[in-house]
Design a protein around this motif. Structure first.
Motif, PDB file in Angstrom:
ATOM      1  N   LYS A  26       0.822  -1.210   0.000  1.00  0.00           N
ATOM      2  CA  LYS A  26       0.000   0.000   0.000  1.00  0.00           C
ATOM      3  C   LYS A  26       0.854   1.257   0.000  1.00  0.00           C
ATOM      4  CE  LYS A  26      -3.776  -2.341   2.407  1.00  0.00           C
ATOM      5  NZ  LYS A  26      -3.058  -3.623   2.561  1.00  0.00           N
ATOM      6  N   SER A  27       2.112   1.112   0.365  1.00  0.00           N
ATOM      7  CA  SER A  27       3.073   2.204   0.270  1.00  0.00           C
ATOM      8  C   SER A  27       4.457   1.582   0.110  1.00  0.00           C
ATOM      9  CB  SER A  27       3.020   3.105   1.522  1.00  0.00           C
ATOM     10  OG  SER A  27       3.263   2.367   2.698  1.00  0.00           O
ATOM     11  N   ASP A  67      -1.848  -2.080  -4.000  1.00  0.00           N
ATOM     12  CA  ASP A  67      -3.153  -1.472  -3.729  1.00  0.00           C
ATOM     13  C   ASP A  67      -2.988   0.042  -3.614  1.00  0.00           C
ATOM     14  OD1 ASP A  67      -5.641  -0.660  -2.955  1.00  0.00           O
ATOM     15  OD2 ASP A  67      -5.737  -1.872  -1.128  1.00  0.00           O
ATOM     16  N   GLY A  69      -5.281   2.201  -3.584  1.00  0.00           N
ATOM     17  CA  GLY A  69      -6.480   2.822  -3.015  1.00  0.00           C
ATOM     18  C   GLY A  69      -7.665   2.738  -3.959  1.00  0.00           C
ATOM     19  N   GLU A  71      -9.802   4.782  -5.387  1.00  0.00           N
ATOM     20  CA  GLU A  71      -9.950   5.668  -6.541  1.00  0.00           C
ATOM     21  C   GLU A  71      -9.100   5.191  -7.721  1.00  0.00           C
ATOM     22  OE1 GLU A  71      -9.419  10.387  -7.739  1.00  0.00           O
ATOM     23  OE2 GLU A  71      -9.541   9.803  -5.635  1.00  0.00           O
TER      24      GLU A  71
END
Length: 232
Positions: A26-27, A67, A69, A71
């Motif tokens: 995710k990061s 991932d 996010g 959007e």
């Protein structure tokens, strides 16, 4: 100092943040244009390990499990299962979707651009179950590139087609791994490539159908295969 005291030659440094232990990035720990930067640490840590200890540093990276996010995910294609199950449990971007492939390629290009390292270790998310990938992008890819029916049920019911599908998926994940290595090499050459394999793949040749992984295939294409010697 700890690495030096243990006399290690290679260090696999995970370059993605996984705070919820989902195995999904995710990061990241290096500058990039696609995911948040949790901390820009990889370049400095890698440089210190190389210059002060003399080890080779590998960037431990997902192949598909990113991932960005909700959007951004709306503009990408995910791996889906024939029966709607979570498969191996990882959220993964489909390797058969051009827009998902381009997204991942951008991350690997930035990895090579902004960090100093000698190799890449492909994470254990690089797998597809015997019911994956059933996404529209994947079904279209099977029909267009492999001459298979655009329906997994039809493929699985025909032993010859099913065997072709299994081998093609295994090779597709291998080839995509090589392409991501090449993307990182745009700014940094040469880069060695290692890949995680589930222990079951080594213990049971039939498990290629369940994972789209093959030790023999890996030995043909990668510098190292990395066996995950852990139960379950």
């Amino acid at each position: 100092d700890l690495v030096r005291s243990r006399g290690l030659g290679d260090v696999y440094k995970r370059q993605f943040s996984d705070d919820d232990a989902s195995g999904v990035a995710k990061s990241l720990y290096f500058n990039n244009r696609y995911l948040p930067v949790k901390a820009d640490l990889f370049g400095r840590v890698s440089w210190q390990l190389k210059t002060r200890v003399g080890v080779r540093v590998f960037a431990w990276m997902p192949l598909l499990a990113f991932d960005p996010g909700p959007e951004k995910l709306r503009d990408l294609d995910l791996v889906t299962s024939l029966d709607g199950s979570k498969g191996i449990g990882y959220l993964r971007l489909s390797p058969f979707s051009e827009r998902s492939r381009d997204f991942i390629k951008g991350i690997y290009t930035d990895l090579g651009r902004y960090a100093s390292f000698e190799g890449i270790l492909i994470h254990d998310d690089a797998t597809l179950s015997d019911k994956e990938d059933a996404s529209p992008a994947a079904l279209n890819y099977y029909a267009k590139n492999w001459g298979l029916p655009p329906n997994i049920s039809d493929i699985r019911q025909n032993p010859e087609l099913n065997e072709r599908w299994i081998k093609a998926k295994t090779q597709a994940l291998t080839q995509f791994s090589l392409e991501m290595r090449d993307a990182a090499q745009t700014y940094r050459k040469p880069i060695s490539l290692a890949r995680n394999y589930y222990a079951q793949v080594a213990l049971n040749p039939n498990s290629e159908e369940w994972f789209a992984q093959s030790i023999a295939n890996g030995l043909d294409y990668f510098d190292w295969v990395v066996l995950m010697a852990m139960p379950y």
